[in-house]
Design a protein around this motif. Structure first.
Motif, PDB file in Angstrom:
ATOM      1  N   GLU A  95       0.815  -1.216   0.000  1.00 56.43           N
ATOM      2  CA  GLU A  95       0.000   0.000   0.000  1.00 56.43           C
ATOM      3  C   GLU A  95       0.850   1.267   0.000  1.00 56.43           C
ATOM      4  O   GLU A  95       0.522   2.243  -0.670  1.00 56.43           O
ATOM      5  CB  GLU A  95      -0.916  -0.007   1.226  1.00 56.43           C
ATOM      6  N   LYS A 134       0.210   3.899  -4.694  1.00 58.53           N
ATOM      7  CA  LYS A 134      -0.326   5.112  -5.324  1.00 58.53           C
ATOM      8  C   LYS A 134       0.672   5.763  -6.280  1.00 58.53           C
ATOM      9  O   LYS A 134       0.301   6.621  -7.068  1.00 58.53           O
ATOM     10  CB  LYS A 134      -0.782   6.118  -4.256  1.00 58.53           C
ATOM     11  N   ARG A 135       1.931   5.340  -6.234  1.00 67.22           N
ATOM     12  CA  ARG A 135       2.927   5.864  -7.178  1.00 67.22           C
ATOM     13  C   ARG A 135       2.916   5.099  -8.498  1.00 67.22           C
ATOM     14  O   ARG A 135       3.536   5.507  -9.466  1.00 67.22           O
ATOM     15  CB  ARG A 135       4.329   5.781  -6.561  1.00 67.22           C
ATOM     16  N   VAL A 164       1.184   3.582 -11.831  1.00 70.27           N
ATOM     17  CA  VAL A 164       0.076   3.806 -12.761  1.00 70.27           C
ATOM     18  C   VAL A 164       0.254   2.897 -13.978  1.00 70.27           C
ATOM     19  O   VAL A 164       1.355   2.407 -14.242  1.00 70.27           O
ATOM     20  CB  VAL A 164      -0.024   5.290 -13.215  1.00 70.27           C
ATOM     21  N   GLU A 172      -7.831  -0.309  -7.415  1.00 65.87           N
ATOM     22  CA  GLU A 172      -8.019   1.001  -6.802  1.00 65.87           C
ATOM     23  C   GLU A 172      -7.984   0.939  -5.286  1.00 65.87           C
ATOM     24  O   GLU A 172      -7.934   1.978  -4.628  1.00 65.87           O
ATOM     25  CB  GLU A 172      -9.337   1.612  -7.282  1.00 65.87           C
ATOM     26  N   SER A 173      -8.015  -0.266  -4.736  1.00 69.69           N
ATOM     27  CA  SER A 173      -7.943  -0.429  -3.283  1.00 69.69           C
ATOM     28  C   SER A 173      -7.172  -1.699  -2.968  1.00 69.69           C
ATOM     29  O   SER A 173      -6.898  -2.518  -3.853  1.00 69.69           O
ATOM     30  CB  SER A 173      -9.350  -0.490  -2.684  1.00 69.69           C
TER      31      SER A 173
END
Length: 146
Positions: A22, A26-27, A29, A58-59
């Motif tokens: 986690e 988010k880094r 893509v 997305e989670s």
């Protein structure tokens, strides 16, 4: 309730399922480069398989989702500490007949064996590329007081 049969469509391209902690997820893509090293291939000798992140959740994955994938409760509990996101990496094929693995590698030719589904791997995702000089200039400015 146990699995007794697994059917795979070998006409589909082989993809890698990547568990991203986690803290780093988010880094990442879609479209980012990924280097993959199967556990039974020495990266010192053959380098890494090349791929691209095709999709990322997305989670974080649920324990049930992870256990279904890993089929190993101990591993599931170990990975759940990192609250992993699931990503799919498309491996870049190589049609060169000298390349037995069937995939592009960072070396000229990969290992002399096929890479098949179920192979455990480690990975590196390229989240940023900078020239080495970009690290030096701020240090020089700071030293000179500019």
């Amino acid at each position: 309730g146990d699995s007794v049969l697994l059917i795979e469509d070998d006409t589909l391209p082989l993809r890698a399922l990547v568990l991203i902690p986690e803290a780093q997820a988010k880094r990442v893509v879609t479209g980012m480069d990924v280097k993959i090293s199967p556990s039974d291939v020495k990266s010192e000798d053959f380098g890494f398989m090349l791929g691209k992140i095709f999709q990322i959740s997305e989670s974080a994955a649920s324990p049930q989702e992870l256990d279904r994938i890993l089929n190993n409760q101990a591993k599931t509990q170990e990975y759940m500490k990192q609250r992993p996101f699931l990503a799919v990496a498309e491996l870049i094929p190589d049609a060169d007949p000298k390349n037995v693995s069937g995939f592009k590698w960072t070396s000229a030719v990969g290992p002399p064996k096929r890479i098949t589904s179920g192979s455990l791997c480690t990975y590196q995702i390229i989240v940023e590329q900078r020239r080495p000089i970009s690290y030096v200039i701020p240090m020089v400015k700071k030293t000179l007081g500019v």
